[in-house]
Each structure stands twice: as structure tokens, then as C-alpha cells.
Design a protein around this motif. Structure first.
Motif, PDB file in Angstrom:
ATOM      1  N   THR A   1      -6.205  -2.179  -6.081  1.00 55.57           N
ATOM      2  CA  THR A   1      -4.854  -1.720  -5.795  1.00 55.57           C
ATOM      3  C   THR A   1      -4.899  -0.412  -5.024  1.00 55.57           C
ATOM      4  O   THR A   1      -5.821   0.398  -5.204  1.00 55.57           O
ATOM      5  CB  THR A   1      -4.037  -1.530  -7.093  1.00 55.57           C
ATOM      6  OG1 THR A   1      -2.722  -1.053  -6.767  1.00 55.57           O
ATOM      7  CG2 THR A   1      -4.707  -0.530  -8.025  1.00 55.57           C
ATOM      8  N   ALA A   2      -3.886  -0.187  -4.190  1.00 51.64           N
ATOM      9  CA  ALA A   2      -3.729   1.083  -3.492  1.00 51.64           C
ATOM     10  C   ALA A   2      -2.842   2.039  -4.272  1.00 51.64           C
ATOM     11  O   ALA A   2      -2.693   3.194  -3.886  1.00 51.64           O
ATOM     12  CB  ALA A   2      -3.126   0.841  -2.104  1.00 51.64           C
ATOM     13  N   SER A   3      -2.255   1.585  -5.368  1.00 57.66           N
ATOM     14  CA  SER A   3      -1.270   2.353  -6.109  1.00 57.66           C
ATOM     15  C   SER A   3      -1.933   3.159  -7.227  1.00 57.66           C
ATOM     16  O   SER A   3      -2.526   2.586  -8.151  1.00 57.66           O
ATOM     17  CB  SER A   3      -0.212   1.417  -6.712  1.00 57.66           C
ATOM     18  OG  SER A   3       0.578   2.093  -7.654  1.00 57.66           O
TER      19      SER A   3
ATOM     20  N   PRO B   1       0.828  -1.200   0.000  1.00 52.99           N
ATOM     21  CA  PRO B   1       0.000   0.000   0.000  1.00 52.99           C
ATOM     22  C   PRO B   1       0.864   1.251   0.000  1.00 52.99           C
ATOM     23  O   PRO B   1       1.906   1.303   0.641  1.00 52.99           O
ATOM     24  CB  PRO B   1      -0.807  -0.137   1.296  1.00 52.99           C
ATOM     25  CG  PRO B   1      -0.853  -1.609   1.564  1.00 52.99           C
ATOM     26  CD  PRO B   1       0.468  -2.131   1.082  1.00 52.99           C
ATOM     27  N   GLU B   2       0.422   2.267  -0.738  1.00 55.35           N
ATOM     28  CA  GLU B   2       1.202   3.484  -0.828  1.00 55.35           C
ATOM     29  C   GLU B   2       1.339   4.139   0.541  1.00 55.35           C
ATOM     30  O   GLU B   2       0.439   4.055   1.384  1.00 55.35           O
ATOM     31  CB  GLU B   2       0.540   4.448  -1.811  1.00 55.35           C
ATOM     32  CG  GLU B   2       0.589   3.937  -3.236  1.00 55.35           C
ATOM     33  CD  GLU B   2       0.040   4.947  -4.215  1.00 55.35           C
ATOM     34  OE1 GLU B   2      -0.744   5.813  -3.794  1.00 55.35           O
ATOM     35  OE2 GLU B   2       0.404   4.868  -5.398  1.00 55.35           O
ATOM     36  N   THR B   3       2.452   4.799   0.758  1.00 57.90           N
ATOM     37  CA  THR B   3       2.686   5.436   2.046  1.00 57.90           C
ATOM     38  C   THR B   3       1.784   6.640   2.246  1.00 57.90           C
ATOM     39  O   THR B   3       1.426   6.981   3.362  1.00 57.90           O
ATOM     40  CB  THR B   3       4.159   5.876   2.158  1.00 57.90           C
ATOM     41  OG1 THR B   3       4.469   6.710   1.044  1.00 57.90           O
ATOM     42  CG2 THR B   3       5.064   4.665   2.145  1.00 57.90           C
ATOM     43  N   ALA B   4       1.410   7.289   1.115  1.00 58.04           N
ATOM     44  CA  ALA B   4       0.522   8.438   1.224  1.00 58.04           C
ATOM     45  C   ALA B   4      -0.869   7.971   1.617  1.00 58.04           C
ATOM     46  O   ALA B   4      -1.467   7.147   0.945  1.00 58.04           O
ATOM     47  CB  ALA B   4       0.467   9.198  -0.098  1.00 58.04           C
ATOM     48  N   SER B   5      -1.400   8.466   2.710  1.00 53.33           N
ATOM     49  CA  SER B   5      -2.720   8.078   3.169  1.00 53.33           C
ATOM     50  C   SER B   5      -3.358   9.255   3.880  1.00 53.33           C
ATOM     51  O   SER B   5      -2.719  10.271   4.141  1.00 53.33           O
ATOM     52  CB  SER B   5      -2.647   6.862   4.101  1.00 53.33           C
ATOM     53  OG  SER B   5      -1.843   7.155   5.227  1.00 53.33           O
TER      54      SER B   5
END
Length: 433
Positions: A60-62, A34-38
Motif C-alpha cells: 500500500t502507498a497509504s 496512491p497518496e498525493t504526498a510524494s
């Protein structure tokens, strides 16, 4: 309409070039975390995409992976759910290269069994919510090769699939929040350099007919609309009604009928006899995108270039087939500077061949705004177009077979006694130059 434009708007029966028409959608991305940006509350948006060829849903989270798949022809369906950015309950992602299918599970034993069976383990895709706030329901289609599993927070979607024969497999994992549909993109805000839009309604009779929006420029043509063809379901059983949203992408190096330099895409099932807003948009990175009711349903690369000719076209497949189509409130957007804004004249409805007739049934309005919707004094903003008629293309071609919309350019049009024409009626307008 020039001979070049007429020749390049010809089509080849999609069934005959199914292999060439198929977009390479079975993308197997590498493992992603999962992308670090949240969000500030520690959540991650999980994007949901759909492969219209295989029937697979992908999650996907990307954002990069999402856009790569959209460029490959997947449909973006919005945010499926909100996942925690971290937890003690990972959800594993696997890929079956033979079937072109992804699988997701929070069960380590299931993951290991699939790996032993030949699946590739792609790592942790995201995390499940240990507080179990939003269930992700899991269903299984015993008849599918790819896209055999579906995951959704929507109990109604789950129940509809179960009624259709899918197996209920309970809850796959949990999210911390629900999802949302992909945002609407209007003709005003879709970011395109040029586009043509209208409310399309297709009717007809016989073996085949279609209505399309068309853009041509730089020796290339792209068209998008609704097509009925009676044999579609034989090659594409996912379209039992034989009616689809069709894209034809004729590249500049395609000079004759055949698959080279041409792309045919069936994007999704389409309605007959119902109003639907369709839009064809072109972007300066040479991407064409296709919208239905302000939702993008596909995109592809083109070899087109400005300035453009825009058109509404209707066609019938064979002698005796009929078309009765309307495209209402047709609007054109073009240009990014005062030198290229808008269109240069009214619509030309004089390109009618082989018994089909395109007419302006309602004139539009003048749009004097200083921008891409300018009509430069002509009442061409928001016109209504009708295309009607019965195909009159008698006789057979050199191969002894009846003429069709694929071979009509060698046939003699009865009304003009000339060759080089499509089996269609075309209404067109040009960008300011």
C-alpha cells in the motif's frame, strides 16, 4: 511475587484455544489511490506488510492503511519499492472476501476475469513505471489459499520461492526505484514509556518449555518470548519446528484460566539454541509492541497501566520437561518524569517453583542518568539471568490428568507445600513509584 501476579502469569495451551488466540487479520481495506504526498522526484513509497496468520503480503502507498494493519497484527517489512506518482500504466487492486486475499495486476483483462469470478475491485493501487526501470517479479504458490502471490524486486527472494515450489509468473509491473528494510527501533528510540529487553537463548527437553519477558501493571500482564511446544505444527503447519515467538496478553478482567480476557499470539518462527535480542515495550496509548533484533514483529492493545513490575520468566510444560535458558544484558526502561524514572531496587530471584530455578548469573551496573534507564543506585542495568531445572510437579489433578503449566496453580509445590504458583521460575524488578 504476589498471588495476583502469579495467578495471572499462568497460560492455557495455545492449541486448546486456537480460535480465541487468532487475531482478526483478514482486513479488507477500501479502495485507495496512491497518496498525493510524494517525493520531489514524483515517486511514492510502497509499503510492504506481512500477515503471520494467513501468509499474505500486502502492499500500500497509504501510511494510514499501513498503521491500521500494524495495529491489527500485521508485520511491517519496510518499503518494497518506489512507484511513480502517476503514469499511463495503472496497477489494479482486488480483494477476495472468501479467501481473505488481495491480488494486484497491471492487466485489465485479468482484473475483469477476477471480478467476474467474485473478486471485489478496489481501484488503482499505484502505477507502473513505463520506462521499466525496476521489475517487480511475480510468483504464485499453488498450495496457498491466501497469500498465493508474492511480488518482489529481489531476484534472490524470487529464486528462493521458486526453489521452494512457487511458480515463476514473470514480471508483474515496474517501479522507479528499489526498496529498503524497516528501520531499526532501539530501546532508546522506540518511543515507549516502559520496556524490558534482553538477549534470549532457549534450550530444553521434553514436550514444552519457554522463556519470556514480562510486564505487569494495573491488574494485567503481558509477556513475550520464545516457546517450544511439540504439537504446535498440528494447528499451525507454518511452524514445523514447533518453536515460535509467543505473546500472552492477560487483561485485567481475566480472573481464571480460560480464553475470556486473554490473547495468545504466535508472531513468527523462532530459533532454538541461538541468541536473539527480544524486547517488550508499552506505550501510553495502551499498546504493547514486540521487537526482535530491533525490528517490530507485532503489536496489540492491553489493559495495563503504570507503575510496572518487570520480569524474566522460564517455564516447562509438564513433569520431567527441562529448561536451560539464558537472557543476557537485561535492561529496563520506565517512566516519563523524575517521579517515575527507572527501577527502585535490584532484581529479586526468589520466585522458584516446581523444580525450576532462576538466578542472576552476572550482576549489572548502576545507571545514574536522570532518565528512564536509571537504576536509582542498584547494580541492575544489564544483568544476566539463567533459568534451569527439571519440572517436578508429580501426580494428577482433579480431572485425573497430569498437572501442566496450565493447571499448576492448583497443585502443591513440593518445596513450599503451598498452592497458587506457576510452573516456572521468575526474576523480577519494580518501577520506581
Amino acid at each position: 511475587m504476589s498471588h495476583v501476579f502469579a495467578r495471572q502469569t499462568s497460560r492455557i495451551t495455545a492449541l486448546a484455544v486456537a480460535a480465541a488466540a487468532t487475531v482478526a487479520l483478514a482486513v479488507a481495506p477500501g479502495a485507495v489511490a496512491p497518496e498525493t504526498a510524494s517525493a520531489a522526484d514524483g515517486t511514492v513509497s510502497m509499503y510492504r506488510l506481512y500477515n503471520p496468520n494467513s501468509g499474505e503480503h500486502f502492499y500500500t502507498a497509504s501510511t494510514q492503511e499501513r498503521e491500521t494493519l500494524r495495529d491489527a497484527g500485521w508485520n511491517y517489512e519496510g518499503i518494497g519499492w518506489q512507484a511513480p506518482s502517476q503514469s499511463d500504466a495503472p496497477v489494479y487492486r482486488l480483494y477476495n472476501k472468501n479467501a481473505g486475499d488481495h491480488h494486484y495486476t497491471a492487466n485489465a483483462a485479468e482484473r475483469d476475469n477476477l471480478v467476474r469470478s467474485g473478486w471485489n475491485y478496489e481501484g488503482i493501487g499505484w502505477y507502473s513505471d513505463t520506462q521499466k526501470r525496476v521489475p517487480l517479479y511475480r510468483q504464485y504458490n499453488p498450495h496457498a489459499v491466501a497469500g498465493s502471490h508474492n511480488y518482489t524486486t529481489n531476484a534472490g527472494e524470487r529464486d528462493n520461492l521458486i526453489r521452494a515450489g512457487w511458480h515463476d509468473e514473470g514480471i508483474g509491473w515496474y517501479g522507479v526505484g528499489g526498496g529498503s528494510a524497516a528501520p531499526a527501533e532501539t530501546q532508546t528510540n522506540d518511543g515507549a514509556y516502559a520496556s524490558v529487553e534482553g538477549v534470549m537463548n532457549l534450550r530444553g527437553s521434553g514436550s514444552g518449555y519457554h522463556a519470556k519477558l514480562v510486564m505487569s501493571g494495573g491488574g494485567s500482564v503481558v509477556s513475550f518470548g520464545i516457546q517450544y511446544e511439540q504439537d504446535i505444527h498440528y494447528a499451525y503447519p507454518q511452524y514445523p519446528g514447533n518453536t515460535v515467538f509467543l505473546v500472552e496478553n492477560v487483561m485485567s478482567h481475566a480472573t481464571q484460566a480460560g480464553p475470556a480476557g486473554k490473547q495468545y499470539m504466535y508472531l513468527k518462527a523462532a530459533p532454538l539454541g541461538q541468541d536473539v535480542k527480544v524486547r517488550l515495550s508499552w506505550y501510553k496509548d495502551n499498546t504493547a509492541r514486540f521487537f526482535v533484533n530491533d525490528q517490530e514483529i507485532g503489536r496489540t492493545k492491553t489493559t495495563m497501566g503504570a507503575p510496572f513490575i518487570f520480569a524474566v520468566e522460564g517455564s516447562a510444560a509438564r513433569n520431567g520437561d527441562t529448561i536451560n535458558a539464558t537472557v543476557r544484558n537485561v535492561t529496563v526502561k520506565a517512566g516519563d518524569s523524575a517521579a517515575s524514572y527507572g527501577t527502585i531496587s535490584g532484581w529479586n530471584d526468589g520466585n522458584d517453583y516446581f523444580g525450576l530455578d532462576g538466578t542472576i548469573t552476572k550482576q549489572g551496573t548502576v545507571n545514574d542518568e536522570d532518565g528512564p534507564f536509571s537504576t536509582n543506585g542498584a547494580p541492575s542495568y544489564g544483568v544476566d539471568v539463567a533459568i534451569n531445572g527439571r519440572a517436578n510437579i508429580p501426580g494428577n489433578g482433579p480431572d485425573g490428568k497430569p498437572w501442566t503449566w496450565d493447571t499448576s496453580f492448583s497443585a502443591v509445590d513440593p518445596s513450599t507445600n503451598t498452592t497458587g504458583h506457576p510452573l516456572s521460575a521468575v526474576v523480577n524488578i519494580a518501577q520506581k513509584r
